[in-house]
Design an enzyme around this catalytic site. Structure first.
Site, PDB file in Angstrom:
ATOM      1  N   SER A   9       0.793  -1.255   0.003  1.00 27.08           N
ATOM      2  CA  SER A   9      -0.226   0.044   0.146  1.00 27.08           C
ATOM      3  C   SER A   9       0.875   1.390  -0.002  1.00 27.08           C
ATOM      4  O   SER A   9       1.723   1.496   0.963  1.00 27.08           O
ATOM      5  CB  SER A   9      -0.915   0.129   1.179  1.00 27.08           C
ATOM      6  N   HIS A  34      -1.104  -1.268  -4.251  1.00 24.03           N
ATOM      7  CA  HIS A  34      -2.490  -1.106  -3.799  1.00 24.03           C
ATOM      8  C   HIS A  34      -2.681   0.428  -3.291  1.00 24.03           C
ATOM      9  O   HIS A  34      -1.827   0.972  -2.876  1.00 24.03           O
ATOM     10  CB  HIS A  34      -2.445  -1.863  -2.544  1.00 24.03           C
ATOM     11  N   ASP A  36      -4.699   3.405  -1.724  1.00 25.58           N
ATOM     12  CA  ASP A  36      -5.848   3.761  -0.957  1.00 25.58           C
ATOM     13  C   ASP A  36      -6.304   5.052  -0.928  1.00 25.58           C
ATOM     14  O   ASP A  36      -5.692   6.183  -0.625  1.00 25.58           O
ATOM     15  CB  ASP A  36      -5.270   3.612   0.380  1.00 25.58           C
ATOM     16  N   MET A  38      -9.025   7.924   0.096  1.00 21.52           N
ATOM     17  CA  MET A  38      -9.866   8.323   1.149  1.00 21.52           C
ATOM     18  C   MET A  38     -10.350   9.647   1.071  1.00 21.52           C
ATOM     19  O   MET A  38      -9.652  10.620   0.791  1.00 21.52           O
ATOM     20  CB  MET A  38      -8.937   8.360   2.537  1.00 21.52           C
ATOM     21  N   HIS A  67      -8.581   0.866  -3.957  1.00 23.85           N
ATOM     22  CA  HIS A  67      -9.270   0.602  -2.707  1.00 23.85           C
ATOM     23  C   HIS A  67      -9.993   2.091  -2.529  1.00 23.85           C
ATOM     24  O   HIS A  67      -9.301   2.883  -1.830  1.00 23.85           O
ATOM     25  CB  HIS A  67      -8.584  -0.001  -1.448  1.00 23.85           C
ATOM     26  N   MET A  69     -11.945   4.255  -0.336  1.00 31.88           N
ATOM     27  CA  MET A  69     -12.776   4.538   1.006  1.00 31.88           C
ATOM     28  C   MET A  69     -13.600   5.880   0.905  1.00 31.88           C
ATOM     29  O   MET A  69     -13.117   6.882   1.417  1.00 31.88           O
ATOM     30  CB  MET A  69     -11.775   4.446   2.232  1.00 31.88           C
ATOM     31  N   MET A 138     -11.166  -6.669   5.458  1.00 29.00           N
ATOM     32  CA  MET A 138     -10.208  -5.465   6.134  1.00 29.00           C
ATOM     33  C   MET A 138     -10.083  -6.419   7.332  1.00 29.00           C
ATOM     34  O   MET A 138     -10.972  -6.897   8.121  1.00 29.00           O
ATOM     35  CB  MET A 138     -11.000  -4.315   6.474  1.00 29.00           C
ATOM     36  N   ASP A 176      -6.534  -6.733   3.989  1.00 30.60           N
ATOM     37  CA  ASP A 176      -5.890  -5.422   3.927  1.00 30.60           C
ATOM     38  C   ASP A 176      -5.939  -5.071   5.561  1.00 30.60           C
ATOM     39  O   ASP A 176      -7.112  -4.994   6.168  1.00 30.60           O
ATOM     40  CB  ASP A 176      -6.559  -4.745   3.208  1.00 30.60           C
TER      41      ASP A 176
HETATM   42  C1  DX5 Z   1      -6.336   1.241   5.694  1.00 32.84           C
HETATM   43  C2  DX5 Z   1      -5.759   0.878   4.371  1.00 32.84           C
HETATM   44  C3  DX5 Z   1      -4.845  -0.052   4.035  1.00 32.84           C
HETATM   45  C4  DX5 Z   1      -3.498   0.295   4.844  1.00 32.84           C
HETATM   46  C5  DX5 Z   1      -2.673  -0.747   5.234  1.00 32.84           C
HETATM   47  O1  DX5 Z   1      -7.493   1.862   5.585  1.00 32.84           O
HETATM   48  O2  DX5 Z   1      -6.920   0.322   3.686  1.00 32.84           O
HETATM   49  O3  DX5 Z   1      -4.569  -0.294   2.706  1.00 32.84           O
HETATM   50  O4  DX5 Z   1      -2.656   1.003   3.930  1.00 32.84           O
HETATM   51  O5  DX5 Z   1      -1.422  -0.416   6.170  1.00 32.84           O
HETATM   52  P1  DX5 Z   1      -0.951  -1.479   7.160  1.00 32.84           P
HETATM   53  O6  DX5 Z   1      -0.408  -2.638   6.552  1.00 32.84           O
HETATM   54  O7  DX5 Z   1       0.259  -0.433   7.514  1.00 32.84           O
HETATM   55  O8  DX5 Z   1      -2.012  -1.785   8.203  1.00 32.84           O
HETATM   56 ZN    ZN Z   2      -6.412  -0.489   1.547  1.00 25.95          ZN
END
Ligand code: DX5
Ligand code: ZN
Length: 216
Positions: A9, A34, A36, A38, A67, A69, A138, A176
């Site tokens: 990620s 990956h 992320d 948000m 991903h 969010m 998750m 994840d």
């Molecule tokens: C959290 C993200 C993850 C995060 C994982 O909301 O979706 O992808 O980056 O990071 P680690 O591996 O540090 O938990």
């Molecule tokens: Zn993620």
């Protein structure tokens, strides 16, 4: 185990050098990137959006696993596809039109995934399991990197694997949140075949060794 895919990620990467970050992910021997996204509404944190995906597309030929969010993902999934995402995964509890969002991603010729957040039951994904390319379980509450792995969520990986076996579904099972070489064998045994890892890769002394260790 070569059938296990590692998806670092970039949330844990250097935000001032994201092009370089995705290049490093490939050098370290990982399989997917990956990404992320948000929005500060579905989750309390804000990262980046479609322009980042578009910019990163020029720096990697790895699968870009996006991903989302974000609230009302149906409004944006098409643009993420157009920006160069290979896989677009969203949270059904953030959507008012899950079927519509799935249809848009498929109509763009991209892969679609659904996420079961840590506070959500497996049943939110169940009506769509025959249509999706990926089921993301998750193991932390979505929002931040670097949180501790929630072992109780592993049962949902098992439910995903059982349904896949029972009904012949084709989806990948991604996990994840807090995934590291310490718990990777647990999630793989439960049925996961795509492992996201932020801190465990980016903060490792040797990220390429961490990628190898995660596969074990
Ligand atoms: C959290 C993200 C993850 C995060 C994982 O909301 O979706 O992808 O980056 O990071 P680690 O591996 O540090 O938990
Ligand atoms: Zn993620």
């Amino acid at each position: 185990m070569s059938n296990i895919k590692i998806a670092p990620s970039i949330l844990s990467g250097d935000f001032a050098n994201m092009g370089k970050t995705v290049e490093l992910v490939k050098e370290w021997g990982a399989d997917w990137v990956h990404v992320d996204v948000m929005d500060g509404v579905y989750v309390p944190n804000i990262t980046f959006g479609m322009p980042m995906v578009k910019a990163l597309r020029k720096h990697t030929d790895l699968v870009m696993d996006v991903h989302l969010m974000i609230t009302l993902p149906e409004k944006y999934v098409g643009e993420f596809c157009d920006s160069g995402a290979d896989m677009v995964t969203f949270h059904p509890d953030a959507s008012k039109d899950v079927q519509g969002a799935i249809n848009i991603v498929k109509s763009k010729g991209k892969k679609v995934g659904l996420v079961v957040n840590a506070d959500q039951p497996f049943s939110i994904a169940e009506p769509y399991l025959d249509q999706i390319d990926m089921l993301l379980i998750m193991t932390v509450q979505a929002g931040f990197g670097g949180q501790s792995f929630i072992e109780a969520c592993v049962d949902k990986i098992r439910l995903g694997a059982e349904a896949k076996k029972k009904y012949g579904y084709k989806y990948d099972i991604e996990v994840d949140g807090g995934v590291s070489p310490k718990n990777s064998s647990l999630v793989i045994e439960a049925g996961a075949n795509v492992l996201v890892a932020g801190s465990a890769v980016f903060k490792a002394e040797s990220p390429s060794q961490a990628v190898i260790d995660l596969r074990k």
